[in-house]
Write an enzyme that holds these catalytic residues in place. Sequence first.
Site, short mmCIF file in Angstrom:
data_model
loop_
_atom_site.label_atom_id
_atom_site.label_comp_id
_atom_site.label_asym_id
_atom_site.label_seq_id
_atom_site.Cartn_x
_atom_site.Cartn_y
_atom_site.Cartn_z
CG HIS A 1 -0.19 0.32 2.52
ND1 HIS A 1 0.64 -0.59 3.13
CD2 HIS A 1 -0.15 1.44 3.30
CE1 HIS A 1 1.15 -0.05 4.25
NE2 HIS A 1 0.68 1.18 4.36
CD GLN B 1 0.62 6.31 4.87
OE1 GLN B 1 -0.01 7.06 5.61
NE2 GLN B 1 1.78 5.76 5.22
#
Length: 371
Positions: free
Chosen positions: A192, A194
């Site tokens: 992931h 951000q």
Amino acid sequence: MTVRRTSRRLADGREIIYFDDSPDAPERTAEDTRPLGDRAASGEIRYDALVGDWVAVAGHRSNRTFLPPKDECPLCPTGTGSVPSEVPEAAYDVVVFENRFPSYAPVSAHSHAEQEDGDLIQSRPALGRCEVVCFTSDHESTFADLTPDRARTVVDAWADRTAELGAVAEVEQVFCFENRGQEIGVTLHHPHGQIYAYPYLPERSRTILEQATAHHARTGRLLGADILAAELHAKERVVIDTEHWAAYVPYAARWPVEVHLAPHRDVPDLASLTDDERDDLARVYLDLLRRLDRYYVAKDGAPIRLPYIAGWHQAPAKQGRDVSRLHLQVMSVLRSPKKLKYLAGSESGVGGWVNDVPPERIAARLREVAP
């Protein structure tokens, strides 16, 4: 390739957005049934008068999730682990949602508009937004493992969020980034990144803008374009050069492994890229990441997965867009297979960087390990 965008709400009111490229992806209708209560508010930003910068103070983040076991991963689809996750659906392609423990948020626990005690003591609410971007539902994967089509979907998600967050009144800078590897400080292993939407210009963004503004006033040209042209002319630090993108190790690289990736066309941000440029970016970025994962090898010859930070430096949302130029910076703290570069006295104390690895050597190694 068509990407379907679906916006939903989590139990505490945070937005979650699905970006689906799979033709058979179902409609995103799953409800978040967790008893979350009210959404977390942001803290405040305080002015550091000594250097003219701002610092976010967010005490609630000390309770955020830290290296959970795989079956409790909050980024996996719900139903694949032992507890409901942040993603209510049973599977997804790419998903973006507001961080549950934000440094910046649309609502703040500090409701005052601004607090001052003279010029030196200033604070204001940390209004903005922090989002999590899950590149894939596969917990064991990495960005480098994505297909070009899925990487292109991530690019579209970055561009979508850049445009939408940049239009928010309080937001001055949108920064899309990925931290990979526990050595970097990653607290969740799921692949992931951000996105931070800041209510001010962070120090490096401000410095880049100041340099770009001065260069444009002096020459009438874009600093980013001139740097790219200089690197392409020198050739020795260029790693990849395609129709739309070039990757190079900067002349004054600070990190033991550092690469910049820039478009050939002058564009201020990700949202301004054409379809062809986005297609090429997906391919080039995967190529670059796969080279980085071959940069170091273990004694048995196996490649070592490189810990890195990858961040998109984009034009500020509200100023300097005519002099700013998009580029990606990828950097690693790993200076040998088993040694980290620590930002000790000189770097942390006064910002005086020392790099033990000549940039030309970094570039030569990355050319050598082409997939």
